[in-house]
Write a protein that holds these residues in place. Structure first.
Motif, PDB file in Angstrom:
ATOM      1  N   LYS A 171       0.685  -1.061  -0.066  1.00 13.24           N
ATOM      2  CA  LYS A 171       0.040   0.022   0.012  1.00 13.24           C
ATOM      3  C   LYS A 171       0.928   1.224   0.142  1.00 13.24           C
ATOM      4  CE  LYS A 171      -4.097  -2.015   2.364  1.00 13.24           C
ATOM      5  NZ  LYS A 171      -5.061  -1.898   3.138  1.00 13.24           N
ATOM      6  N   ALA A 172       2.325   1.111   0.263  1.00 12.41           N
ATOM      7  CA  ALA A 172       3.108   2.193   0.406  1.00 12.41           C
ATOM      8  C   ALA A 172       3.805   2.470  -0.986  1.00 12.41           C
ATOM      9  CB  ALA A 172       4.030   2.350   1.219  1.00 12.41           C
ATOM     10  N   GLY A 173       3.458   1.362  -1.842  1.00 11.90           N
ATOM     11  CA  GLY A 173       3.943   1.314  -3.233  1.00 11.90           C
ATOM     12  C   GLY A 173       5.351   0.703  -3.186  1.00 11.90           C
ATOM     13  N   LYS A 174       5.548  -0.046  -2.342  1.00  2.98           N
ATOM     14  CA  LYS A 174       6.967  -1.019  -2.034  1.00  2.98           C
ATOM     15  C   LYS A 174       6.845  -2.389  -2.958  1.00  2.98           C
ATOM     16  CE  LYS A 174       8.388   2.709   0.143  1.00  2.98           C
ATOM     17  NZ  LYS A 174       9.033   3.653  -0.336  1.00  2.98           N
ATOM     18  N   ASP A 175       7.737  -2.725  -3.659  1.00  2.00           N
ATOM     19  CA  ASP A 175       7.779  -4.193  -3.941  1.00  2.00           C
ATOM     20  C   ASP A 175       8.140  -5.067  -3.029  1.00  2.00           C
ATOM     21  OD1 ASP A 175       6.800  -3.827  -6.773  1.00  2.00           O
ATOM     22  OD2 ASP A 175       8.866  -3.193  -7.195  1.00  2.00           O
ATOM     23  N   VAL A 176       7.688  -6.182  -2.844  1.00  2.00           N
ATOM     24  CA  VAL A 176       8.010  -6.992  -1.524  1.00  2.00           C
ATOM     25  C   VAL A 176       8.420  -8.528  -2.074  1.00  2.00           C
ATOM     26  CG1 VAL A 176       6.793  -8.190   0.389  1.00  2.00           C
ATOM     27  CG2 VAL A 176       6.126  -5.941  -0.426  1.00  2.00           C
ATOM     28  N   GLU A 231      -6.187 -11.592   1.497  1.00  2.00           N
ATOM     29  CA  GLU A 231      -5.966 -10.069   1.541  1.00  2.00           C
ATOM     30  C   GLU A 231      -4.607  -9.559   0.927  1.00  2.00           C
ATOM     31  OE1 GLU A 231      -5.519  -6.487   4.959  1.00  2.00           O
ATOM     32  OE2 GLU A 231      -6.236  -8.428   5.579  1.00  2.00           O
ATOM     33  N   ILE A 232      -3.608 -10.537   1.190  1.00  2.00           N
ATOM     34  CA  ILE A 232      -2.188 -10.505   0.648  1.00  2.00           C
ATOM     35  C   ILE A 232      -2.317 -10.567  -1.050  1.00  2.00           C
ATOM     36  CG2 ILE A 232       0.111 -11.333   0.316  1.00  2.00           C
ATOM     37  CD1 ILE A 232      -0.010 -12.434   2.872  1.00  2.00           C
ATOM     38  N   VAL A 233      -3.046 -11.609  -1.566  1.00  2.00           N
ATOM     39  CA  VAL A 233      -3.336 -11.571  -2.880  1.00  2.00           C
ATOM     40  C   VAL A 233      -4.101 -10.496  -3.486  1.00  2.00           C
ATOM     41  CG1 VAL A 233      -4.453 -13.189  -4.714  1.00  2.00           C
ATOM     42  CG2 VAL A 233      -3.292 -14.242  -2.702  1.00  2.00           C
ATOM     43  N   ARG A 234      -4.920 -10.202  -2.818  1.00  2.00           N
ATOM     44  CA  ARG A 234      -5.756  -8.963  -3.119  1.00  2.00           C
ATOM     45  C   ARG A 234      -5.020  -7.848  -3.300  1.00  2.00           C
ATOM     46  NH1 ARG A 234      -9.609  -9.737   0.104  1.00  2.00           N
ATOM     47  NH2 ARG A 234      -8.904  -8.070   1.628  1.00  2.00           N
ATOM     48  N   THR A 235      -4.281  -7.486  -2.456  1.00  2.00           N
ATOM     49  CA  THR A 235      -3.515  -6.227  -2.403  1.00  2.00           C
ATOM     50  C   THR A 235      -2.496  -6.279  -3.443  1.00  2.00           C
ATOM     51  OG1 THR A 235      -3.938  -6.184   0.054  1.00  2.00           O
ATOM     52  CG2 THR A 235      -2.202  -4.801  -0.805  1.00  2.00           C
ATOM     53  N   ALA A 236      -1.849  -7.360  -3.656  1.00  2.00           N
ATOM     54  CA  ALA A 236      -0.812  -7.429  -4.722  1.00  2.00           C
ATOM     55  C   ALA A 236      -1.726  -6.990  -6.121  1.00  2.00           C
ATOM     56  CB  ALA A 236      -0.082  -8.633  -4.808  1.00  2.00           C
ATOM     57  N   LYS A 237      -2.552  -7.474  -6.273  1.00  2.00           N
ATOM     58  CA  LYS A 237      -3.337  -7.220  -7.465  1.00  2.00           C
ATOM     59  C   LYS A 237      -3.854  -5.820  -7.731  1.00  2.00           C
ATOM     60  CE  LYS A 237      -5.192 -11.962  -8.442  1.00  2.00           C
ATOM     61  NZ  LYS A 237      -6.503 -12.923  -8.365  1.00  2.00           N
ATOM     62  N   GLU A 238      -4.446  -5.287  -6.510  1.00  2.00           N
ATOM     63  CA  GLU A 238      -4.790  -3.800  -6.551  1.00  2.00           C
ATOM     64  C   GLU A 238      -3.654  -2.835  -6.777  1.00  2.00           C
ATOM     65  OE1 GLU A 238      -8.911  -4.408  -3.637  1.00  2.00           O
ATOM     66  OE2 GLU A 238      -7.129  -3.600  -3.111  1.00  2.00           O
ATOM     67  N   THR A 239      -2.506  -2.938  -6.163  1.00  2.00           N
ATOM     68  CA  THR A 239      -1.588  -2.101  -6.035  1.00  2.00           C
ATOM     69  C   THR A 239      -0.479  -2.253  -7.366  1.00  2.00           C
ATOM     70  OG1 THR A 239      -0.112  -3.480  -4.787  1.00  2.00           O
ATOM     71  CG2 THR A 239      -1.581  -1.944  -3.502  1.00  2.00           C
ATOM     72  N   GLY A 240      -0.702  -3.279  -7.898  1.00  2.00           N
ATOM     73  CA  GLY A 240       0.433  -3.606  -9.040  1.00  2.00           C
ATOM     74  C   GLY A 240       1.735  -3.829  -8.491  1.00  2.00           C
ATOM     75  N   CYS A 241       1.893  -4.039  -7.127  1.00  2.00           N
ATOM     76  CA  CYS A 241       3.270  -4.218  -6.673  1.00  2.00           C
ATOM     77  C   CYS A 241       3.465  -5.741  -6.871  1.00  2.00           C
ATOM     78  CB  CYS A 241       3.110  -3.909  -5.185  1.00  2.00           C
ATOM     79  SG  CYS A 241       3.180  -2.224  -4.854  1.00  2.00           S
ATOM     80  N   ILE A 242       4.904  -5.847  -7.050  1.00  2.00           N
ATOM     81  CA  ILE A 242       5.523  -7.194  -7.116  1.00  2.00           C
ATOM     82  C   ILE A 242       5.748  -7.943  -5.783  1.00  2.00           C
ATOM     83  CG2 ILE A 242       7.670  -8.634  -7.768  1.00  2.00           C
ATOM     84  CD1 ILE A 242       6.119  -7.728 -10.351  1.00  2.00           C
ATOM     85  N   LEU A 243       5.090  -9.099  -5.692  1.00  2.00           N
ATOM     86  CA  LEU A 243       5.293  -9.761  -4.508  1.00  2.00           C
ATOM     87  C   LEU A 243       5.664 -11.148  -4.613  1.00  2.00           C
ATOM     88  CD1 LEU A 243       3.391  -9.724  -0.976  1.00  2.00           C
ATOM     89  CD2 LEU A 243       3.826 -12.208  -2.347  1.00  2.00           C
ATOM     90  N   GLN A 244       6.984 -11.575  -4.409  1.00  2.00           N
ATOM     91  CA  GLN A 244       7.628 -12.847  -4.586  1.00  2.00           C
ATOM     92  C   GLN A 244       7.637 -13.362  -3.157  1.00  2.00           C
ATOM     93  OE1 GLN A 244      10.414 -13.965  -7.373  1.00  2.00           O
ATOM     94  NE2 GLN A 244      11.865 -14.445  -5.750  1.00  2.00           N
ATOM     95  N   VAL A 245       7.458 -14.708  -2.942  1.00  2.00           N
ATOM     96  CA  VAL A 245       7.420 -15.247  -1.699  1.00  2.00           C
ATOM     97  C   VAL A 245       8.822 -16.106  -1.781  1.00  2.00           C
ATOM     98  CG1 VAL A 245       6.538 -17.259  -0.131  1.00  2.00           C
ATOM     99  CG2 VAL A 245       5.067 -15.620  -1.423  1.00  2.00           C
ATOM    100  N   GLY A 246       9.308 -16.414  -0.660  1.00  2.00           N
ATOM    101  CA  GLY A 246      10.890 -16.670  -0.556  1.00  2.00           C
ATOM    102  C   GLY A 246      11.124 -18.186  -0.324  1.00  2.00           C
ATOM    103  N   SER A 247      10.512 -18.921  -1.089  1.00  2.00           N
ATOM    104  CA  SER A 247      10.993 -20.515  -1.133  1.00  2.00           C
ATOM    105  C   SER A 247      11.820 -20.768  -2.180  1.00  2.00           C
ATOM    106  CB  SER A 247       9.462 -21.237  -1.183  1.00  2.00           C
ATOM    107  OG  SER A 247       8.978 -21.377  -0.157  1.00  2.00           O
TER     108      SER A 247
END
Length: 443
Positions: free
Chosen positions: A123-128, A143-159
């Motif tokens: 929500k602060a515009g940072k990729d994660v 909520e995580i999935v929805r926020t990633a779609k709404e903001t357009g931010c990159i979210l990658q999980v660390g596996s």
């Protein structure tokens, strides 16, 4: 998004007295960064995993660590020792999210902080880059999935295994039919040490003065100050997800990447605290079975008292062979199934035996040419010194630059962590647990 644009957006938002919405801030999406631009990274959660991750991250060209947040003063001080006195440090990660010089954040907090920190960052515009498991409880996932779609931010999980050349080779071999039709997967991650069982060292200066206990607790149940809970948090379900969230989730990530499956439909698990009776409520032995809609079963095991060295591995079994992943190697042992007429043929007359065998061979030819070996072995090994940790961060920062979806996005991360937590729920309830891997909902 560069510094000038961040400053413009912040000043515009202030001038509009909050009239600019989250959606409008990202209407055009984050700016694609040039390969020559430095990605400025912040670390949120500077414990064992966080510091280790940051060391890998800054090895990727064009990445600089500029800020660190942690609830223990000693880790903030050590961060300056590691990455320079100019690194900004704070107990409050929201101070980092407010900084226009931060492009992306690496979140390695205790599990119960994963959702809130990730959502706040996007929500602060940072990729994660969000450490596994993506979720602590099922409610975190949507909520995580929805926020990633709404903001357009990159979210990658660390596996990191989804970026591994070893697992990529296993995926290729399975798809090519190297072991025939897959029917079972057996995976394990066993340990036999106090550190492996999460008994991490508590520093001598640990106190409510050097540790921000209220901030650490966050949404967790209130509890009096406990240095063990603060530094050994994985041992308690208030903050961690047990062996399922810590280790099963890696095995699920590998399974889903290699097979292309969305996840299991049914789980059965059992376990207990067999040895580490030190106040923890997380099992030190956990065994689980899972049904997959593609027609195979997965068996997982974690044993923290295995009486030997740490051991991790996969065994994929098909109708024509097996494929084993051990360390940096993939080994395929191929023994195609022999289709024989059956023992009852021997009870017939000799003439009928010949006729029955001939008819059978028309349907099922002998799989091995005469003189060919019954068993063939194929082995792949990664280069000496190969580390999938580096590749996983390289892939993440490539997504940050190009805005292409990462190798392990929020949906993949939710499916892996959601499947892992089925084991905890099944063991707690003593019953079979159902899961819809497409909708990502409990049955």
């Amino acid at each position: 998004m560069d510094m000038d644009r961040r400053l413009f957006l912040r000043s515009s938002a202030m001038a509009a007295a909050g009239a600019v919405t989250l959606r409008s801030l990202h209407a055009q999406g984050p700016r694609v960064k040039s390969p020559n631009d430095t990605i400025q990274l912040a670390l949120i959660g500077a414990g064992i995993q966080g510091q280790g991750d940051a060391r890998w991250a800054v090895q990727v060209p064009g990445v600089k660590l500029v800020a660190v947040a942690d609830c223990y003063d000693g880790r903030l001080a050590h961060s300056k020792e590691l990455w320079g006195s100019d690194v900004f440090t704070t107990r409050d990660y929201k101070e980092i999210l407010a900084r226009p010089d931060v492009d992306a954040v690496l979140i390695a907090t205790p599990d119960h902080w994963h959702k809130q920190a990730a959502v706040d960052a996007m929500k602060a515009g940072k990729d994660v880059y969000l450490e596994k498991p993506m979720i602590h409880v099922y409610e975190d996932g949507p909520e995580i999935v929805r926020t990633a779609k709404e903001t357009g931010c990159i979210l990658q999980v660390g596996s990191q295994r989804v970026s591994s050349v070893v697992y990529a080779k296993a995926k290729e071999l399975l798809a090519a039919g190297a072991i025939g039709k897959l029917n079972t997967i057996n995976a394990r991650w066993d340990r036999n040490s106090s550190i492996g069982a999460w008994n991490y060292t508590v520093p001598a200066d640990a106190s409510p003065q050097t540790c921000d206990w209220p901030r650490f607790l966050g949404s967790a149940p209130k509890h009096e100050w406990s240095p063990e809970r603060f530094f050994q948090w994985r041992k308690w379900s208030d903050y961690g997800s047990g062996v399922a969230g810590d280790l099963f989730v890696h095995l699920f990530s590998g399974t889903h990447f290699i097979t292309g499956s969305n996840g299991p439909t049914r789980a059965m698990a059992t376990g207990a605290i067999r040895y580490w009776n030190d106040g923890r409520d997380a099992n030190d032995v956990l065994l689980a079975l899972f049904d997959y809609p593609e027609g195979f079963n997965l068996s997982l095991r974690v044993n923290f008292v295995n009486g030997g060295e740490e051991s991790e591995g996969f065994l994929f079994t098909g109708d024509e062979g097996t494929m084993e992943i051990a360390g940096s190697t993939v080994t395929v042992t191929r023994v195609p199934h022999e289709k024989e007429p059956g023992l009852t043929v021997g009870t017939f007359t000799e003439a009928m035996q010949k006729e029955a065998t001939a008819e059978y061979r028309k349907k099922y030819p002998v799989p091995h040419p005469e003189g060919a070996p019954l068993q063939t072995i194929q082995k792949f090994s990664a280069e000496k010194g190969y580390a999938d940790n580096y590749d996983h961060f390289r892939n993440f920062f490539n997504s940050v630059r190009t805005r292409k979806q990462p190798v392990e996005d929020a949906t993949f991360g939710f499916r892996a962590a959601g499947a892992a937590l089925l084991a905890n729920r099944s063991a707690e309830k003593g019953s079979i647990i159902h899961w819809d891997p497409v909708k990502m909902t409990l049955g």
